[in-house]
Structures are given as structure tokens and as C-alpha cells.
Motif scaffolding. Structure first.
Motif, PDB file in Angstrom:
ATOM      1  N   ALA A 455       0.843  -1.199   0.000  1.00  0.00           N
ATOM      2  CA  ALA A 455       0.000   0.000   0.000  1.00  0.00           C
ATOM      3  C   ALA A 455       0.870   1.238   0.000  1.00  0.00           C
ATOM      4  CB  ALA A 455      -0.923  -0.004   1.219  1.00  0.00           C
ATOM      5  N   LEU A 456       0.340   2.314  -0.579  1.00  0.00           N
ATOM      6  CA  LEU A 456       1.040   3.593  -0.663  1.00  0.00           C
ATOM      7  C   LEU A 456       0.106   4.708  -0.214  1.00  0.00           C
ATOM      8  CD1 LEU A 456       2.469   3.159  -4.258  1.00  0.00           C
ATOM      9  CD2 LEU A 456       3.894   3.295  -2.240  1.00  0.00           C
ATOM     10  N   ILE A 457       0.650   5.671   0.529  1.00  0.00           N
ATOM     11  CA  ILE A 457      -0.048   6.931   0.789  1.00  0.00           C
ATOM     12  C   ILE A 457       0.743   8.012   0.069  1.00  0.00           C
ATOM     13  CG2 ILE A 457      -0.854   8.559   2.520  1.00  0.00           C
ATOM     14  CD1 ILE A 457      -0.944   6.295   4.528  1.00  0.00           C
ATOM     15  N   HIS A 458       0.108   8.705  -0.862  1.00  0.00           N
ATOM     16  CA  HIS A 458       0.843   9.641  -1.718  1.00  0.00           C
ATOM     17  C   HIS A 458      -0.020  10.854  -2.019  1.00  0.00           C
ATOM     18  CE1 HIS A 458      -1.520   8.160  -5.212  1.00  0.00           C
ATOM     19  NE2 HIS A 458      -1.470   7.012  -4.556  1.00  0.00           N
ATOM     20  N   GLY A 459       0.635  11.938  -2.421  1.00  0.00           N
ATOM     21  CA  GLY A 459      -0.101  13.142  -2.764  1.00  0.00           C
ATOM     22  C   GLY A 459       0.828  14.299  -3.041  1.00  0.00           C
ATOM     23  N   PRO A 460       0.265  15.374  -3.610  1.00  0.00           N
ATOM     24  CA  PRO A 460       1.096  16.547  -3.929  1.00  0.00           C
ATOM     25  C   PRO A 460       1.493  17.360  -2.708  1.00  0.00           C
ATOM     26  CG  PRO A 460      -1.207  16.965  -4.474  1.00  0.00           C
ATOM     27  CD  PRO A 460      -1.116  15.525  -4.066  1.00  0.00           C
ATOM     28  N   SER A 461       0.800  17.158  -1.566  1.00  0.00           N
ATOM     29  CA  SER A 461       1.143  17.884  -0.342  1.00  0.00           C
ATOM     30  C   SER A 461       0.798  17.009   0.855  1.00  0.00           C
ATOM     31  CB  SER A 461       0.370  19.207  -0.272  1.00  0.00           C
ATOM     32  OG  SER A 461      -1.022  18.963  -0.101  1.00  0.00           O
ATOM     33  N   ASP A 462       1.061  17.522   2.053  1.00  0.00           N
ATOM     34  CA  ASP A 462       0.834  16.737   3.265  1.00  0.00           C
ATOM     35  C   ASP A 462      -0.637  16.611   3.627  1.00  0.00           C
ATOM     36  OD1 ASP A 462       3.526  16.398   3.478  1.00  0.00           O
ATOM     37  OD2 ASP A 462       3.829  18.003   4.949  1.00  0.00           O
ATOM     38  N   VAL A 463      -1.508  17.374   2.976  1.00  0.00           N
ATOM     39  CA  VAL A 463      -2.936  17.330   3.311  1.00  0.00           C
ATOM     40  C   VAL A 463      -3.795  16.806   2.164  1.00  0.00           C
ATOM     41  CG1 VAL A 463      -2.785  19.132   5.058  1.00  0.00           C
ATOM     42  CG2 VAL A 463      -3.158  19.771   2.675  1.00  0.00           C
ATOM     43  N   LYS A 464      -3.288  16.838   0.947  1.00  0.00           N
ATOM     44  CA  LYS A 464      -4.018  16.300  -0.204  1.00  0.00           C
ATOM     45  C   LYS A 464      -3.440  14.928  -0.533  1.00  0.00           C
ATOM     46  CE  LYS A 464      -5.057  20.849  -2.188  1.00  0.00           C
ATOM     47  NZ  LYS A 464      -4.925  21.718  -3.381  1.00  0.00           N
ATOM     48  N   LEU A 465      -4.016  13.898   0.085  1.00  0.00           N
ATOM     49  CA  LEU A 465      -3.424  12.562   0.008  1.00  0.00           C
ATOM     50  C   LEU A 465      -4.408  11.540  -0.554  1.00  0.00           C
ATOM     51  CD1 LEU A 465      -1.644  12.566   3.486  1.00  0.00           C
ATOM     52  CD2 LEU A 465      -0.583  12.924   1.256  1.00  0.00           C
ATOM     53  N   SER A 466      -3.830  10.513  -1.174  1.00  0.00           N
ATOM     54  CA  SER A 466      -4.588   9.373  -1.690  1.00  0.00           C
ATOM     55  C   SER A 466      -3.939   8.095  -1.189  1.00  0.00           C
ATOM     56  CB  SER A 466      -4.610   9.383  -3.223  1.00  0.00           C
ATOM     57  OG  SER A 466      -5.188  10.571  -3.718  1.00  0.00           O
ATOM     58  N   VAL A 467      -4.720   7.010  -1.183  1.00  0.00           N
ATOM     59  CA  VAL A 467      -4.231   5.695  -0.786  1.00  0.00           C
ATOM     60  C   VAL A 467      -4.378   4.752  -1.979  1.00  0.00           C
ATOM     61  CG1 VAL A 467      -4.514   3.733   0.765  1.00  0.00           C
ATOM     62  CG2 VAL A 467      -4.851   6.065   1.622  1.00  0.00           C
ATOM     63  N   SER A 468      -3.296   4.052  -2.334  1.00  0.00           N
ATOM     64  CA  SER A 468      -3.317   3.111  -3.459  1.00  0.00           C
ATOM     65  C   SER A 468      -2.874   1.733  -2.989  1.00  0.00           C
ATOM     66  CB  SER A 468      -2.400   3.584  -4.589  1.00  0.00           C
ATOM     67  OG  SER A 468      -2.861   4.809  -5.130  1.00  0.00           O
ATOM     68  N   PHE A 469      -3.521   0.713  -3.554  1.00  0.00           N
ATOM     69  CA  PHE A 469      -3.174  -0.669  -3.261  1.00  0.00           C
ATOM     70  C   PHE A 469      -2.679  -1.340  -4.538  1.00  0.00           C
ATOM     71  CE2 PHE A 469      -6.460   0.493  -0.177  1.00  0.00           C
ATOM     72  CZ  PHE A 469      -5.844   0.126   1.015  1.00  0.00           C
ATOM     73  N   TYR A 470      -1.541  -2.069  -4.420  1.00  0.00           N
ATOM     74  CA  TYR A 470      -0.940  -2.777  -5.546  1.00  0.00           C
ATOM     75  C   TYR A 470      -0.754  -4.245  -5.181  1.00  0.00           C
ATOM     76  CZ  TYR A 470       0.420   1.669  -7.787  1.00  0.00           C
ATOM     77  OH  TYR A 470       0.428   2.904  -8.389  1.00  0.00           O
ATOM     78  N   THR A 471      -0.608  -5.074  -6.206  1.00  0.00           N
ATOM     79  CA  THR A 471      -0.236  -6.473  -6.010  1.00  0.00           C
ATOM     80  C   THR A 471       0.991  -6.794  -6.844  1.00  0.00           C
ATOM     81  OG1 THR A 471      -0.941  -8.784  -6.258  1.00  0.00           O
ATOM     82  CG2 THR A 471      -1.845  -7.201  -7.829  1.00  0.00           C
ATOM     83  N   MET A 472       1.856  -7.649  -6.305  1.00  0.00           N
ATOM     84  CA  MET A 472       3.019  -8.136  -7.056  1.00  0.00           C
ATOM     85  C   MET A 472       2.645  -9.291  -7.971  1.00  0.00           C
ATOM     86  SD  MET A 472       5.707  -6.287  -6.231  1.00  0.00           S
ATOM     87  CE  MET A 472       7.083  -7.313  -6.756  1.00  0.00           C
ATOM     88  N   GLY A 473       1.422  -9.812  -7.828  1.00  0.00           N
ATOM     89  CA  GLY A 473       0.951 -10.891  -8.689  1.00  0.00           C
ATOM     90  C   GLY A 473       1.337 -12.275  -8.236  1.00  0.00           C
ATOM     91  N   GLY A 474       2.397 -12.410  -7.476  1.00  0.00           N
ATOM     92  CA  GLY A 474       2.872 -13.702  -7.001  1.00  0.00           C
ATOM     93  C   GLY A 474       4.277 -13.546  -6.456  1.00  0.00           C
ATOM     94  N   VAL A 475       4.791 -14.630  -5.861  1.00  0.00           N
ATOM     95  CA  VAL A 475       6.112 -14.569  -5.246  1.00  0.00           C
ATOM     96  C   VAL A 475       7.215 -14.717  -6.282  1.00  0.00           C
ATOM     97  CG1 VAL A 475       7.655 -15.679  -3.596  1.00  0.00           C
ATOM     98  CG2 VAL A 475       5.244 -15.394  -3.023  1.00  0.00           C
ATOM     99  N   LYS A 476       7.176 -15.778  -7.068  1.00  0.00           N
ATOM    100  CA  LYS A 476       8.243 -16.038  -8.029  1.00  0.00           C
ATOM    101  C   LYS A 476       7.998 -15.383  -9.382  1.00  0.00           C
ATOM    102  CE  LYS A 476       9.660 -20.460  -6.015  1.00  0.00           C
ATOM    103  NZ  LYS A 476       9.899 -21.906  -6.260  1.00  0.00           N
ATOM    104  N   ALA A 477       6.757 -15.189  -9.727  1.00  0.00           N
ATOM    105  CA  ALA A 477       6.429 -14.603 -11.024  1.00  0.00           C
ATOM    106  C   ALA A 477       5.136 -13.819 -10.883  1.00  0.00           C
ATOM    107  CB  ALA A 477       6.292 -15.685 -12.096  1.00  0.00           C
ATOM    108  N   GLY A 478       4.883 -12.956 -11.853  1.00  0.00           N
ATOM    109  CA  GLY A 478       3.669 -12.156 -11.818  1.00  0.00           C
ATOM    110  C   GLY A 478       3.924 -10.783 -12.387  1.00  0.00           C
ATOM    111  N   GLU A 479       2.918  -9.941 -12.281  1.00  0.00           N
ATOM    112  CA  GLU A 479       2.998  -8.592 -12.818  1.00  0.00           C
ATOM    113  C   GLU A 479       2.481  -7.617 -11.774  1.00  0.00           C
ATOM    114  OE1 GLU A 479       1.186  -5.944 -16.539  1.00  0.00           O
ATOM    115  OE2 GLU A 479       0.790  -8.108 -16.391  1.00  0.00           O
ATOM    116  N   VAL A 480       3.200  -6.520 -11.598  1.00  0.00           N
ATOM    117  CA  VAL A 480       2.760  -5.498 -10.649  1.00  0.00           C
ATOM    118  C   VAL A 480       1.534  -4.792 -11.223  1.00  0.00           C
ATOM    119  CG1 VAL A 480       3.385  -3.385  -9.434  1.00  0.00           C
ATOM    120  CG2 VAL A 480       5.101  -5.172  -9.799  1.00  0.00           C
TER     121      VAL A 480
END
Length: 690
Positions: A455-480
Motif C-alpha cells: 500500500a502507498l499513501i501519496h499526494g502533492p502535499s501533506d494534506v491532499k493525500l490518496s491511498v493506493s493498493f498494488y499487487t506483485m501478482g505472485g512470489v516467483k512470477a507475476g505482474e505489478v
């Protein structure tokens, strides 16, 4: 010893070795689980095994024999002879566990070891080993793991007025989290006191990584406590110690003040002293542990200093010519893998040379004299440009490595920090690397424990923030892949449950001050609940991942001190306020001894029988309050009825006694009451009114 497929009698095995192998038995290795083949393929198999032994170990097998049955079919094991005992032992170590193919994985042992341990039918008389120490621990340090209800423990540390009302008394208390009474009317019932002691520590307290010990501070050093009675397990003298750092398996302990001392915990002895003065609040220990506690690494100006604890904490000095040290001008941070003897480091740009992140494997080797030596192997490297800073984060199971690359982007509106992540897939045979770019700064990042998401918390400033969730797809193989982004969030910290799946997002300190607590189910990308804990400064999950505590510490805020405990869904369990509250910490648990296969079996095959049992227990818990209320009312009614019967008996006895006394004195019990009024002049006085 590993099992063998011998069908010969022991004396026939010895006869076979004597007659077919003209070598010392000290230099003879038994290789089990070789293919069972027909006589016509025997020579081909022998040549193949000889070649593989030389390829894998570097040693030549002087004599290789595969015993056969009466029909000429090999029995599935072999005898391999070598020139010396040392060669044979090295071959045995390197070939043990090697997979020849999908059906044949070698199990190897020295022939003399097999002779020594083959006969276990006759019982031997047990002789208790002599104690090497004058005293030994009578306490069960793992007593807390035997709780029938599998409850979690924690400690709290706070301050209040002492009996003298002049000084402040620091109180420390250890509790069970009695979740069975979560539905009780009085929420404080979930706090079951285990032990308490005033002024137990002068600085702060801390659990050891596996929860075996509790560490407290004194002016003269440290004390370790444990067991059911919380007795002292050891003392480590170090005046005015300010910081400690445990090794991952609790074998060693570092204390830090005017100098840094490495201790052997069980022996209570100093291993090494290093001149490294404590640099003040917020300082981090300059040494970093490998996952198996063999190595301690420390960065110097241009290299990595490595201490080998298996060799008495021997320091390997930097050497440009040797591969046992890394000489790297300008080297920055170093981070060990939590599960393997890998570490990563990064070097900034210099003299038209790009910045780079390097992943290194530490390969240990046992020398002929019994000591160990090691070499460094670079297994991956990533070159990067226009880099301001790099922060490296390992996945808790060592499956992935994330490198946050910060760059400055210039535009008409001014300079802005942007972030990119280089994601190393460690279990891939070539250590694949993938990149994600974000056109803004990242406030927080963390991997999901026991999973492949982050998970990521990101934004252009300290008060304008978004939360994003990603997957690596798997341990040995996959796609982000991006799973979802949720904008307009007032959160700047994230805390994954130790079991994964659930995530707490919190808006802490400035500018949010605990106004928002969001409880997420990441499997469903579902926001389960939104709560608030004003001025919240700390968050702490329990080891089971079922409960999480938020608290306001006196260290950060003078007001609103106290704690709140929540379920993973965001339901409030208990809340308590204190005049001065300093610390809350759940007790850790050691890693499970079950394999992934065993855990999967428990979840699938044994789930129905345990599900019924726990369902009945849950029903009993939910009905406990009502049942106790009815039992209390029944008991009170019974006591009332018994009291009324006793009063009636006493009154009847008194009535009988009065009648008897009156009969003896001749007094008539039948009487009437006459009422009359009497008037009397008390005084008379004349008053003149003008």
C-alpha cells in the motif's frame, strides 16, 4: 540420521563394503535414494553419478558401488569412496538434499555414522548431563504460550500521584486481553491483571523479539524478567544505558551508552565492546543483524565492516583485494533480508557514475580447520539517475525488496519531489526488477505480511493525500498491478495486521492529530469502519492480528493521555484515560513451527471439527452475561426468601415468649388506649404597647 532402503542384514552390508570397496571407512559416503535400474543401465548410471559428484563438489570419487538384488536391479543406494576423510565429509554435506530429478533427492551420511547409529533396538541407560552453570532457570519462560484460551498479553506504563503525594510514582502493569468478555457492560473487564510493580523501570520497557523476556532499565544497567512469577532472568551492567537492540532469535543483546556492548544473553557475558558514543534521542543502533544472528554489519565511510559471531565476533577488516569485505566509496544505507543471508546497499551518483542499488549474498564456507569463512556474491544491481535519496524496504518474508527512489522535478510552479519504486522479485531465478512511477511524493509505504500486496499513501502535499493498493501478482512470477486508488484521505500512517489482509490507516500528529482511523479489508478493498482517537500518537497490533491499540503518549502530548483497544473491524473494545500515559506494547510470539503444508492442512481438513467447537464456545460467551445476571437474581431471591423465613420464625418465638411471661405475672394482655388532653398555664406577663 536419514532413513535408508537397506534390505541386507548388517553383517552382509559390512561384508559387501569389505569385499567391494578397498578404501578406509572414514572416507566412505552412503548415498540414499538413487534410481533403481536394470543391470544393462548400471554402467551409464555409475558414470553419470561420478560426473555429477565432481561437478557439484569438485572432488573425484575413487570408487562408486551400487548394490544389487538377486535379479541384478540396484537397491536404491550407493557407496562412494574418496581419498581422504575431509573430502568425504565435504561431499556428504554438499550432496545431502540435492535433487537429481523430480523423483530422486539424495540423502547422504558418512558410513561410520551409519554404523554408529544403525542399531537402536537395545535401550541404553540415560545419563543426565552435568550442569555447566552454577544456577539454572526454574521458571517456565514459555508459560504464557500455554494459555488455554490463547489470549494475548500486553503491558502499560503510566504515572500517578504516590501515597506521599509529593513524588510521581511510575506504575507498570501486565494484563491478559480477556476477549471472552468483550460484550460485557463494563469494558474494563477485558483487562485481566497479571502482575504490577511500581517504579519497575527508570527509562522505558521493551519485550524481546520472541516475547520471552521483558527488559527494564535501571541507572546501572538492564534487567530481564520472565516466567509465571516474573522473576529476574539476568542483569546486564552498563551505566546510563540509553538504547538496546536484540538479535532476531534473542541469543544476543546490544546495549548502547558511552560505548556499545554486545552480550551473550544466556551466559550473561560481554562478547565485544565498541567505542561508539550514544548520539542522542532518535539515534539508531549503528549495527544491523543478519536473520540467523551470524553477522553484524556496520557502515563506515567507504566500506561495510562485518563481524562474525560464529568466530567470536571476529572483525573482517576492509581489503580491496579480498571478497570477504566490500570496499565501496560513498556507500550509504545497508539493510539485511529478514529471512536470508542477503543484504542490499546503495551508493549515490559520483563522477558521472550513476547511483546504484546492489543486492549481495553472503556465502559461508567451512574451512578444513573447522572455522568458517565467507564471500560476497552480487546477485542483482540497478543503476539509477538523478537520484536525491533511496529508501530500502524488505518484505517481512524476504520475498521482495522495494527501493523508493526520490527525485526533484522542476516545473514552472517550482521544484517538487516525485517518487518511483524499484521492486526486486527475490525468489525469481534472475531476481526480476519492475518499476512504478508516481508523479508526486510518497508519504508512507509498506508490504503486506504473509502476502504479495503493498500500500502507498501519496499526494502533492501533506494534506491532499490518496491511498493506493498494488499487487506483485505472485512470489516467483507475476505482474505489478494497481488494485485501486482512493483519493481525499486524511491519513498519513499505515499499519498492517501481522497476519495480513487487514490494514489500519491513521491520520496522526500534524496535520490530522488522530481525527481519522480507517479499518480496511484489503481482500475486498472494503472500508469496514471509520473511527477517531483525538491526538493519537502510537498504534500497536497484537500478534494474532485480531486486536489493535491506539494510544496518546505523554512523550508527544501533555493532554488526552490514554488508550483505546479495537477489533480488526474497528469495533471499540475498551478505552481508558490516564493523567500521564507513557507506553503500551503487546507481547510478541515466536514463529509457528508448522510448515506451510501443515498450516494449509489445519485450515482445510481440521477446520470443521474446530469450527463446531469454537462456535459453541462463542455462543456460550455471548450468553454469559445473561446467564450470570439470571444466576445473580436467582441467588438474591433465594437469600431473600431464607431471610424472611428466619424473621418469621424469630417473630413467632418472641410472641410465644411474651404470652408465657404475661401468664406468669397475671397481666391481662387485652388492653385499650385512652387519649386525653391536658391544658396548663405556664406563665403570664403583661406587655405595654406604646
Amino acid at each position: 540420521m536419514t532413513g535408508y532402503t537397506f534390505e541386507h542384514k548388517d553383517h552382509r552390508v559390512s561384508e559387501y563394503v569389505e569385499s567391494h570397496i578397498n578404501r578406509s571407512k572414514d572416507a566412505l559416503v552412503i548415498i540414499d535414494n538413487t534410481p533403481k535400474i536394470e543391470p544393462g543401465k548400471l554402467s551409464k548410471l555409475v558414470n553419470f553419478l561420478r560426473d555429477k559428484i565432481k561437478e557439484k563438489t569438485g572432488y573425484i570419487c575413487t570408487n562408486l558401488r551400487l548394490p544389487q538384488d538377486e535379479t541384478g536391479v540396484t537397491l536404491g543406494f550407493a557407496f562412494a569412496a574418496f581419498e581422504t576423510k575431509e573430502e568425504a565429509e565435504e561431499v556428504q554435506r554438499k550432496l545431502n538434499g540435492w535433487k537429481m530429478d523430480k523423483s530422486h533427492q539424495f540423502k547422504t551420511n558418512m558410513f561410520n555414522d551409519w554404523i554408529k547409529f544403525k542399531d537402536t533396538s537395545e535401550p541404553t541407560e540415560y545419563e543426565a548431563p552435568a550442569l555447566e552453570m552454577d544456577t539454572f532457570c526454574e521458571e517456565n519462560l514459555y508459560e504464557y504460550l500455554c494459555d488455554a484460551a490463547a489470549r494475548e498479553q500486553y503491558f502499560i506504563r503510566y504515572a500517578g500521584a504516590s501515597s506521599s503525594k509529593k513524588d510521581v510514582e511510575h506504575q507498570m502493569e501486565i494484563y491478559w486481553n480477556d476477549y471472552q468478555v468483550i460484550n460485557a457492560t463494563d469494558q474494563t473487564d477485558v483487562m485481566k491483571l497479571v502482575y504490577k510493580k511500581p517504579n519497575w523501570t527508570t527509562l522505558f520497557a521493551k519485550w524481546s523479539p520472541l516475547g520471552t523476556y521483558l527488559v527494564t532499565f535501571t541507572e546501572k544497567g538492564l534487567n530481564l524478567w520472565g516466567g509465571e512469577k516474573w522473576t529476574s532472568m539476568g542483569q546486564f551492567p552498563h551505566n546510563e544505558v540509553q538504547l538496546i537492540d536484540w538479535s532476531p532469535k534473542e541469543k544476543y543483546l546490544i546495549t548502547w551508552a558511552s560505548e556499545l556492548i554486545v552480550w551473550d544473553v544466556q551466559l550473561g557475558k560481554k562478547i565485544r565492546r565498541v567505542q561508539a558514543p550514544y548520539t542522542g534521542a532518535g539515534a539508531k543502533c549503528p549495527f544491523k543483524w543478519s536473520h540467523d544472528e551470524q553477522f553484524l554489519a556496520k557502515l563506515s565511510e567507504d566500506n561495510i565492516l562485518l563481524y562474525d559471531l560464529n568466530n567470536g565476533m571476529k572483525l573482517y577488516q576492509p581489503d580491496k583485494e579480498r571478497t570477504t569485505t566490500i570496499y565501496m566509496p560513498g556507500i550509504k544505507n545497508l539493510e539485511w533480508s529478514p529471512t536470508d543471508n542477503y543484504f542490499c546497499y546503495w551508493v549515490p551518483e559520483a563522477n558521472n557514475t550513476p547511483a546504484r542499488v546492489t543486492l549481495v549474498e553472503v556465502v559461508t564456507k567451512v574451512m578444513p580447520d573447522g572455522t568458517t569463512d565467507f564471500t560476497f556474491n552480487n546477485i542483482a544491481q540497478r543503476n539509477l539517475y538523478r537520484v536525491q535519496n533511496i529508501r530500502m524496504t524488505w518484505h517481512p518474508q524476504g520475498h521482495f525488496l522495494a527501493c523508493k527512489v526520490e527525485r526533484i522535478k522542476k516545473s514552472q510552479s517550482g521544484a517538487q519531489t516525485v517518487s518511483a519504486y524499484e521492486l526486486f522479485r527475490i525468489r525469481h531465478k534472475d531476481v526480476a526488477v519492475e518499476t512504478i512511477e508516481l508523479p508526486e511524493q510518497v508519504i508512507a509505504f509498506d508490504f503486506e505480511p504473509k502476502g504479495h500486496r503493498f500500500a502507498l499513501i501519496h499526494g502533492p502535499s501533506d494534506v491532499k493525500l490518496s491511498v493506493s493498493f498494488y499487487t506483485m501478482g505472485g512470489v516467483k512470477a507475476g505482474e505489478v498491478k494497481l488494485l485501486g486508488t482512493f483519493p481525499q484521505k486524511q491519513v498519513n500512517h499505515m499499519y498492517w495486521s501481522p497476519k495480513g489482509k487487514y490494514l489500519l490507516l491513521a491520520g496522526m500528529k500534524q496535520p490530522f492529530n488522530g481525527k481519522t482511523l480507517e479499518f480496511w479489508n484489503v481482500d475486498e478493498l472494503d472500508l469496514m469502519n471509520t473511527c477517531e482517537h483525538f491526538m493519537c500518537s502510537n498504534v500497536n497490533w497484537d500478534a494474532s492480528g485480531r486486536f489493535v491499540t491506539t494510544f496518546v503518549s505523554q512523550v508527544y502530548h501533555q493532554m488526552e493521555n490514554g488508550m483505546k483497544m479495537w477489533t480488526f473491524q474497528g469495533k471499540l473494545v475498551t478505552a481508558k484515560k490516564f493523567e500521564k500515559f507513557y507506553q503500551f506494547e503487546w507481547r510478541p510470539r515466536p514463529q509457528t513451527l508448522l510448515t506451510e503444508k501443515d498450516l494449509k492442512m489445519v485450515k482445510t481438513k481440521t477446520r470443521p471439527q474446530w469450527e463446531k467447537k469454537y462456535s459453541e464456545e462463542e455462543t456460550w460467551i455471548l450468553e454469559k452475561d445473561e446467564r450470570e445476571r439470571r444466576e445473580r437474581m436467582t441467588s438474591e431471591l433465594k437469600a431473600y426468601r431464607e431471610r424472611m423465613i428466619a424473621i418469621k420464625k424469630h417473630f413467632a418465638k418472641q410472641t410465644a415468649d411474651r404470652k408465657r411471661l404475661h401468664a406468669e405475672t397475671g397481666v391481662n394482655l387485652e388492653y385499650t388506649i385512652d387519649v386525653s388532653t391536658v391544658e396548663e398555664l405556664i406563665d403570664k406577663k403583661e406587655v405595654r404597647i406604646e
